[in-house]
Design an enzyme around this catalytic site. Structure first.
Site, mmCIF file in Angstrom:
data_model
loop_
_atom_site.group_PDB
_atom_site.id
_atom_site.type_symbol
_atom_site.label_atom_id
_atom_site.label_comp_id
_atom_site.label_asym_id
_atom_site.label_seq_id
_atom_site.Cartn_x
_atom_site.Cartn_y
_atom_site.Cartn_z
ATOM 1 N N SER A 190 0.801 -1.224 0.000
ATOM 2 C CA SER A 190 0.000 0.000 0.000
ATOM 3 C C SER A 190 0.835 1.275 0.000
ATOM 4 O O SER A 190 0.326 2.337 -0.330
ATOM 5 C CB SER A 190 -0.967 -0.001 1.179
ATOM 6 O OG SER A 190 -0.276 -0.225 2.374
ATOM 7 N N HIS A 218 -5.674 -2.897 -2.628
ATOM 8 C CA HIS A 218 -5.177 -1.915 -3.595
ATOM 9 C C HIS A 218 -5.019 -2.488 -4.997
ATOM 10 O O HIS A 218 -4.423 -1.847 -5.860
ATOM 11 C CB HIS A 218 -3.838 -1.331 -3.120
ATOM 12 C CG HIS A 218 -3.995 -0.460 -1.921
ATOM 13 N ND1 HIS A 218 -4.483 0.822 -1.992
ATOM 14 C CD2 HIS A 218 -3.780 -0.716 -0.608
ATOM 15 C CE1 HIS A 218 -4.533 1.345 -0.778
ATOM 16 N NE2 HIS A 218 -4.113 0.426 0.084
ATOM 17 N N LYS A 250 -12.704 1.658 -1.027
ATOM 18 C CA LYS A 250 -11.797 2.441 -1.869
ATOM 19 C C LYS A 250 -12.436 2.615 -3.264
ATOM 20 O O LYS A 250 -13.164 3.569 -3.480
ATOM 21 C CB LYS A 250 -10.426 1.763 -1.944
ATOM 22 C CG LYS A 250 -9.754 1.671 -0.554
ATOM 23 C CD LYS A 250 -8.350 1.153 -0.646
ATOM 24 C CE LYS A 250 -7.775 0.740 0.698
ATOM 25 N NZ LYS A 250 -7.699 1.762 1.720
HETATM 26 C C1 PLP Z 1 -3.804 -3.282 2.188
HETATM 27 C C2 PLP Z 1 -4.950 -2.880 3.071
HETATM 28 N N1 PLP Z 1 -5.614 -3.849 3.746
HETATM 29 C C3 PLP Z 1 -6.657 -3.536 4.540
HETATM 30 C C4 PLP Z 1 -7.087 -2.234 4.701
HETATM 31 C C5 PLP Z 1 -8.244 -1.934 5.600
HETATM 32 O O1 PLP Z 1 -9.371 -1.651 4.830
HETATM 33 P P1 PLP Z 1 -10.551 -0.709 5.389
HETATM 34 O O2 PLP Z 1 -10.153 0.702 5.117
HETATM 35 O O3 PLP Z 1 -11.762 -1.150 4.641
HETATM 36 O O4 PLP Z 1 -10.655 -0.970 6.848
HETATM 37 C C6 PLP Z 1 -6.442 -1.213 4.004
HETATM 38 C C7 PLP Z 1 -6.880 0.192 4.167
HETATM 39 O O5 PLP Z 1 -6.202 1.136 3.996
HETATM 40 C C8 PLP Z 1 -5.342 -1.541 3.171
HETATM 41 O O6 PLP Z 1 -4.673 -0.595 2.510
#
Ligand code: PLP
Length: 414
Positions: A190, A218, A250
């Site tokens: 990310s 992502h 997202k």
């Molecule tokens: C790679 C990754 N996994 C999980 C999440 C968590 O998702 P959520 O924002 O729906 O809680 C994010 C959020 O930024 C993320 O970037």
């Protein structure tokens, strides 16, 4: 309340990782910047000023689409705003079942389970998927929710250096064949936008009989010509990955996180996952929003993704032409390398002063000495705005040494 009840004990709560007060005093604290309104074409109003949003994740630019808003409004009219309980009890509606079916269909998997957020989906599933004497193996730069999930699990969590798949192989080969083991990995990291080598990880998992869970927050809806995610990008079969996880917050402009897998695994999670059983159900408004968002994705995926990829290229190309290093991202995450965290903080604040809504990311979220400005591009952005934003960033970075930073000594990144 007394600030420190016990002078002989360390302060309560402990110190934050970042010196928040020092950052504020130095005038370079940029977090929690309030947004008052979302405008078209990737603009927002913040502090009564129009700003160009480069820090949001609405990759497909679907937020505020009229049909999606209407779906939420109609659902509130029908169900109200609240949920009466967890999914296990009074919180499962026809919308939740429809949403899970749709998600499973898009991923060509047997079943799906939806949680109220992606973070909860990761920690709550990982906490229960394995038991004592099992193993979870995890890249050091995986998202915090995966690492936290591994920590909540009773299994032994082993983290290997970022992208070091030789090390992963060594770890897998050292675990007794009779043990249950799960490899967990971000499909796209990310902070860098770089993809993990999923084909090699799949072959290692097959060789050492490990299960594989891939976080596609992502990559799904973004990677591949039609946004099919990591499986489309590498042309791998959905069955080669045991569990795929992704978010509805997202590209899909709702909230919620999900896992898709076999009926057996999803059924297990529905009855064992504490964050699913002991917490409120996803709101019906968000379930309907997600369904409508997914319907639009299905109908328009080729065009939306093409526009997203085109916009990302425009932004990266312009930055590169100005000599700004943007790394090897394959997605719309654009990590703009600054290096020194103080300079990244000053750059972020200066960008904000110039109307760009963007933040810096410091260690330990990125490796030491590799602080970045983190931009993310969407299909809603306009070409001319992207070129203009990249030019502003290029100028600010070229001028960084000359930007006054007198109070910076007060900002100490611990
Ligand atoms: C790679 C990754 N996994 C999980 C999440 C968590 O998702 P959520 O924002 O729906 O809680 C994010 C959020 O930024 C993320 O970037």
């Amino acid at each position: 309340m007394n600030q420190n009840l016990n002078e002989t004990a360390p302060p309560f709560p402990p110190e934050t990782v970042w010196d928040v007060e020092g950052g504020k005093a130095a005038g370079i604290y940029t977090w929690f910047k309030e947004i008052n309104e979302e405008l078209p074409d990737g603009w927002v109003v913040s502090d009564n000023k129009k700003m160009f949003m480069l820090g949001g994740y609405s990759y497909l630019g679907l937020n505020k689409r009229q049909e999606i808003n209407q779906a939420a409004i109609d659902t509130i009219d029908k169900y109200g705003t609240g949920m009466s309980g967890s999914r296990f009890l009074a919180g499962t509606t026809e919308l939740h079942s429809r949403l899970e079916k749709k998600i499973a269909g898009i991923h060509e998997k047997e079943a799906a389970i939806v949680y109220t957020s992606g973070y909860l989906a990761n920690i709550s599933s990982l906490a229960c998927l394995l038991r004592k004497r099992d193993y979870i193996i995890c890249d050091k730069l995986n998202h915090a929710s995966m690492i936290d999930g591994g920590r909540y699990s009773n299994a032994k969590l082993i983290r290997y250096p970022h992208n070091d798949l030789d090390r992963l192989e060594k770890i897998l080969s050292d675990i007794p064949n009779s043990s249950r083991k799960l490899v967990i990995i971000d499909a796209v990291f990310s902070m860098s936008g770089e993809p993990a080598d999923i084909p090699r990880i799949i072959s290692l998992c097959k060789k050492y009989k490990a299960y594989l869970m891939v976080d596609e927050c992502h990559s799904m809806f973004v990677l591949g010509k039609s946004g099919g995610g990591i499986t489309e990008y590498y042309n791998i079969q959905p069955d080669d990955i045991d569990i795929i996880m992704a978010t509805l917050s997202k590209s899909i402009p709702a909230a919620g996180g999900y896992l898709v897998s076999s009926k057996r695994i999803v059924n297990y999670l529905r009855h064992e996952s504490r964050g699913f059983i002991y917490s409120i159900a996803l709101s019906t408004a968000m379930a309907a929003t997600a369904i409508k968002g997914l319907e639009i994705f299905e109908a328009e995926r080729q065009q939306l993704v093409k526009r997203l990829h085109g916009n990302t290229k425009i932004f990266k190309d312009k930055l590169r032409s100005l000599g700004v290093p943007v790394g090897n991202s394959v997605t719309s995450i654009v990590p703009i390398h600054v290096g020194n965290p103080m300079k990244a903080a000053v750059a972020a604040k200066t960008c904000q002063d110039h109307g760009l809504y963007i933040h810096a990311v410091f260690p330990p979220v990125v490796p030491a000495g590799k602080a970045i400005l983190r931009a993310s591009i969407t299909a809603a952005h306009k070409k001319e705005d992207l070129v203009s934003a990249a030019t502003t960033i290029g100028n600010i970075l070229a001028n960084l040494e000359n930007i006054e930073t007198p109070e910076l000594s007060g900002f100490n990144l611990r």
